[in-house]
Design a protein around this motif. Structure first.
Motif, PDB file in Angstrom:
ATOM      1  N   GLU A 166      87.923 -28.509  13.702  1.00 33.18           N
ATOM      2  CA  GLU A 166      86.879 -28.872  12.745  1.00 33.18           C
ATOM      3  C   GLU A 166      86.737 -27.812  11.660  1.00 33.18           C
ATOM      4  O   GLU A 166      86.972 -26.626  11.890  1.00 33.18           O
ATOM      5  N   PHE A 167      86.334 -28.264  10.484  1.00 38.16           N
ATOM      6  CA  PHE A 167      86.000 -27.381   9.367  1.00 38.16           C
ATOM      7  C   PHE A 167      84.851 -28.034   8.632  1.00 38.16           C
ATOM      8  O   PHE A 167      84.918 -29.203   8.265  1.00 38.16           O
ATOM      9  N   ASN A 168      83.762 -27.297   8.451  1.00 40.58           N
ATOM     10  CA  ASN A 168      82.573 -27.821   7.795  1.00 40.58           C
ATOM     11  C   ASN A 168      82.171 -26.898   6.655  1.00 40.58           C
ATOM     12  O   ASN A 168      82.305 -25.685   6.750  1.00 40.58           O
ATOM     13  N   ASP A 169      81.656 -27.487   5.600  1.00 36.22           N
ATOM     14  CA  ASP A 169      81.137 -26.705   4.487  1.00 36.22           C
ATOM     15  C   ASP A 169      80.155 -27.577   3.722  1.00 36.22           C
ATOM     16  O   ASP A 169      80.052 -28.784   3.961  1.00 36.22           O
ATOM     17  N   SER A 170      79.438 -26.953   2.816  1.00 36.92           N
ATOM     18  CA  SER A 170      78.548 -27.714   1.948  1.00 36.92           C
ATOM     19  C   SER A 170      78.561 -27.060   0.579  1.00 36.92           C
ATOM     20  O   SER A 170      78.895 -25.887   0.438  1.00 36.92           O
ATOM     21  N   GLY A 171      78.232 -27.852  -0.421  1.00 36.52           N
ATOM     22  CA  GLY A 171      78.226 -27.312  -1.769  1.00 36.52           C
ATOM     23  C   GLY A 171      77.650 -28.290  -2.765  1.00 36.52           C
ATOM     24  O   GLY A 171      77.349 -29.439  -2.430  1.00 36.52           O
ATOM     25  N   PHE A 172      77.472 -27.818  -3.968  1.00 41.38           N
ATOM     26  CA  PHE A 172      76.950 -28.644  -5.051  1.00 41.38           C
ATOM     27  C   PHE A 172      78.128 -29.369  -5.689  1.00 41.38           C
ATOM     28  O   PHE A 172      79.006 -28.747  -6.286  1.00 41.38           O
ATOM     29  N   ILE A 173      78.149 -30.672  -5.521  1.00 43.58           N
ATOM     30  CA  ILE A 173      79.236 -31.503  -6.031  1.00 43.58           C
ATOM     31  C   ILE A 173      78.600 -32.477  -7.020  1.00 43.58           C
ATOM     32  O   ILE A 173      77.845 -33.354  -6.615  1.00 43.58           O
ATOM     33  N   PRO A 174      78.870 -32.320  -8.306  1.00 43.46           N
ATOM     34  CA  PRO A 174      78.166 -33.136  -9.302  1.00 43.46           C
ATOM     35  C   PRO A 174      78.486 -34.626  -9.231  1.00 43.46           C
ATOM     36  O   PRO A 174      77.585 -35.450  -9.234  1.00 43.46           O
ATOM     37  N   VAL A 175      79.744 -34.991  -9.176  1.00 42.71           N
ATOM     38  CA  VAL A 175      80.171 -36.390  -9.150  1.00 42.71           C
ATOM     39  C   VAL A 175      81.551 -36.455  -8.539  1.00 42.71           C
ATOM     40  O   VAL A 175      82.185 -35.441  -8.305  1.00 42.71           O
ATOM     41  N   GLY A 176      82.029 -37.658  -8.335  1.00 45.58           N
ATOM     42  CA  GLY A 176      83.430 -37.850  -8.010  1.00 45.58           C
ATOM     43  C   GLY A 176      83.759 -37.970  -6.539  1.00 45.58           C
ATOM     44  O   GLY A 176      82.893 -38.060  -5.682  1.00 45.58           O
ATOM     45  N   VAL A 177      85.063 -37.957  -6.284  1.00 44.79           N
ATOM     46  CA  VAL A 177      85.625 -38.158  -4.954  1.00 44.79           C
ATOM     47  C   VAL A 177      85.780 -36.810  -4.262  1.00 44.79           C
ATOM     48  O   VAL A 177      86.163 -35.824  -4.887  1.00 44.79           O
ATOM     49  N   VAL A 178      85.493 -36.783  -2.958  1.00 37.73           N
ATOM     50  CA  VAL A 178      85.703 -35.589  -2.153  1.00 37.73           C
ATOM     51  C   VAL A 178      86.922 -35.834  -1.276  1.00 37.73           C
ATOM     52  O   VAL A 178      87.035 -36.873  -0.629  1.00 37.73           O
ATOM     53  N   LYS A 193      78.167 -36.218   3.296  1.00 39.91           N
ATOM     54  CA  LYS A 193      76.813 -36.768   3.319  1.00 39.91           C
ATOM     55  C   LYS A 193      75.874 -35.863   2.547  1.00 39.91           C
ATOM     56  O   LYS A 193      76.150 -34.674   2.364  1.00 39.91           O
ATOM     57  N   LYS A 194      74.800 -36.443   2.096  1.00 40.36           N
ATOM     58  CA  LYS A 194      73.819 -35.727   1.293  1.00 40.36           C
ATOM     59  C   LYS A 194      73.113 -34.698   2.171  1.00 40.36           C
ATOM     60  O   LYS A 194      72.710 -34.991   3.287  1.00 40.36           O
ATOM     61  N   SER A 195      72.946 -33.511   1.640  1.00 41.94           N
ATOM     62  CA  SER A 195      72.271 -32.424   2.348  1.00 41.94           C
ATOM     63  C   SER A 195      70.766 -32.504   2.090  1.00 41.94           C
ATOM     64  O   SER A 195      70.311 -33.273   1.247  1.00 41.94           O
ATOM     65  N   GLN A 196      70.015 -31.664   2.799  1.00 47.78           N
ATOM     66  CA  GLN A 196      68.562 -31.594   2.573  1.00 47.78           C
ATOM     67  C   GLN A 196      68.255 -30.949   1.222  1.00 47.78           C
ATOM     68  O   GLN A 196      67.212 -31.205   0.638  1.00 47.78           O
ATOM     69  N   THR A 197      69.139 -30.114   0.727  1.00 49.68           N
ATOM     70  CA  THR A 197      68.964 -29.443  -0.556  1.00 49.68           C
ATOM     71  C   THR A 197      69.412 -30.374  -1.674  1.00 49.68           C
ATOM     72  O   THR A 197      70.511 -30.918  -1.624  1.00 49.68           O
ATOM     73  N   LYS A 208      73.126 -31.034  -3.182  1.00 53.47           N
ATOM     74  CA  LYS A 208      74.103 -30.425  -2.282  1.00 53.47           C
ATOM     75  C   LYS A 208      74.590 -31.465  -1.272  1.00 53.47           C
ATOM     76  O   LYS A 208      73.837 -32.336  -0.844  1.00 53.47           O
ATOM     77  N   TYR A 209      75.863 -31.346  -0.883  1.00 55.38           N
ATOM     78  CA  TYR A 209      76.474 -32.293   0.043  1.00 55.38           C
ATOM     79  C   TYR A 209      77.162 -31.537   1.173  1.00 55.38           C
ATOM     80  O   TYR A 209      77.741 -30.470   0.961  1.00 55.38           O
ATOM     81  N   ASP A 210      77.100 -32.100   2.381  1.00 51.81           N
ATOM     82  CA  ASP A 210      77.758 -31.532   3.554  1.00 51.81           C
ATOM     83  C   ASP A 210      79.058 -32.283   3.779  1.00 51.81           C
ATOM     84  O   ASP A 210      79.072 -33.512   3.801  1.00 51.81           O
ATOM     85  N   ILE A 211      80.135 -31.539   3.969  1.00 53.38           N
ATOM     86  CA  ILE A 211      81.449 -32.130   4.217  1.00 53.38           C
ATOM     87  C   ILE A 211      81.906 -31.685   5.595  1.00 53.38           C
ATOM     88  O   ILE A 211      81.850 -30.502   5.918  1.00 53.38           O
ATOM     89  N   GLN A 212      82.346 -32.640   6.410  1.00 54.42           N
ATOM     90  CA  GLN A 212      82.799 -32.343   7.760  1.00 54.42           C
ATOM     91  C   GLN A 212      84.205 -32.899   7.942  1.00 54.42           C
ATOM     92  O   GLN A 212      84.453 -34.072   7.682  1.00 54.42           O
ATOM     93  N   VAL A 213      85.116 -32.041   8.390  1.00 57.03           N
ATOM     94  CA  VAL A 213      86.494 -32.432   8.677  1.00 57.03           C
ATOM     95  C   VAL A 213      86.706 -32.286  10.179  1.00 57.03           C
ATOM     96  O   VAL A 213      86.351 -31.264  10.763  1.00 57.03           O
ATOM     97  N   LYS A 214      87.256 -33.320  10.801  1.00 64.76           N
ATOM     98  CA  LYS A 214      87.550 -33.296  12.237  1.00 64.76           C
ATOM     99  C   LYS A 214      89.003 -33.695  12.454  1.00 64.76           C
ATOM    100  O   LYS A 214      89.575 -34.408  11.654  1.00 64.76           O
ATOM    101  N   GLY A 215      89.554 -33.254  13.575  1.00 70.73           N
ATOM    102  CA  GLY A 215      90.908 -33.647  13.944  1.00 70.73           C
ATOM    103  C   GLY A 215      91.998 -32.865  13.228  1.00 70.73           C
ATOM    104  O   GLY A 215      93.163 -33.242  13.276  1.00 70.73           O
ATOM    105  N   ALA A 216      91.633 -31.766  12.568  1.00 68.92           N
ATOM    106  CA  ALA A 216      92.628 -30.942  11.885  1.00 68.92           C
ATOM    107  C   ALA A 216      93.360 -30.078  12.919  1.00 68.92           C
ATOM    108  O   ALA A 216      92.889 -29.898  14.047  1.00 68.92           O
TER     109      ALA A 216
END
Length: 172
Positions: free
Chosen positions: A85-97, A42-46, A49-57
């Motif tokens: 869970e594992f969460n991170d965020s970063g600058f992702i220009p385009v494409g599939v995550v 999902k889109k971050s406040q910055t 930047k996008y927030d990525i959340q992984v659950k069930g790992a």
């Protein structure tokens, strides 16, 4: 609307090649222990930047997140916590995550989907606020602006909500 994809990770048990050849069998305990990984982006406040959340790992096992295109990639890696869970965020220009753990790779979504979901969420929040504010006193006021400029989708939603309140609750 969060789009989530579920994928069960199955751990095979190989029985002796003398007994059955190299035939993988799945035991009940292996099925019970198999986690179901989901992830979302999902889109971050910055901006950008996008927030990525992984659950069930599987807890304590490395999770790798990748995104972007062939010319500009985002990669992050770390251990899933005790809750899986594992969460991170970063600058992702385009494409599939995507997210991967122990050979299982799932698609979290695309940058474009994240932007569309954010636009829909902003519009819905603005609509609810505009409806409530206008319904309270039947006066259409512009949405209050804080330090940062209003999101254009929020503003459109606010105006639509205010008009809906005028039409439904304030008509003489």
């Amino acid at each position: 609307m969060k789009r989530r994809i579920r994928l069960a990770v199955l751990t095979p048990l190989v029985v002796s090649s003398l007994a059955l050849g190299a035939v993988p069998l799945l035991t009940d305990s292996a099925q019970a222990a198999a986690p179901s990984i989901t992830c979302s982006v999902k889109k971050s406040q910055t901006a950008g930047k996008y927030d990525i959340q992984v659950k069930g790992a599987q807890p304590g096992v490395r999770v790798t997140i990748t995104g972007g295109s062939a010319t500009s990639r985002f990669t992050s890696s770390g251990l899933a916590d005790d809750a899986g869970e594992f969460n991170d965020s970063g600058f992702i220009p385009v494409g599939v995550v995507t997210a991967a753990q122990q050979g299982t790779k799932i698609t979290c979504g695309t940058v474009k989907q994240a932007e569309q979901q954010d636009a829909q969420a902003q519009y819905a929040a603005g609509f609810r606020k505009g409806l409530a504010d206008t319904k309270a006193d039947c006066k259409k006021e512009p949405p209050l602006q804080g330090v940062a400029p209003l999101d254009p989708n929020y503003e459109r939603g606010y105006n639509a909500g205010a008009q809906a309140a005028l039409d439904k609750y304030c008509a003489d």
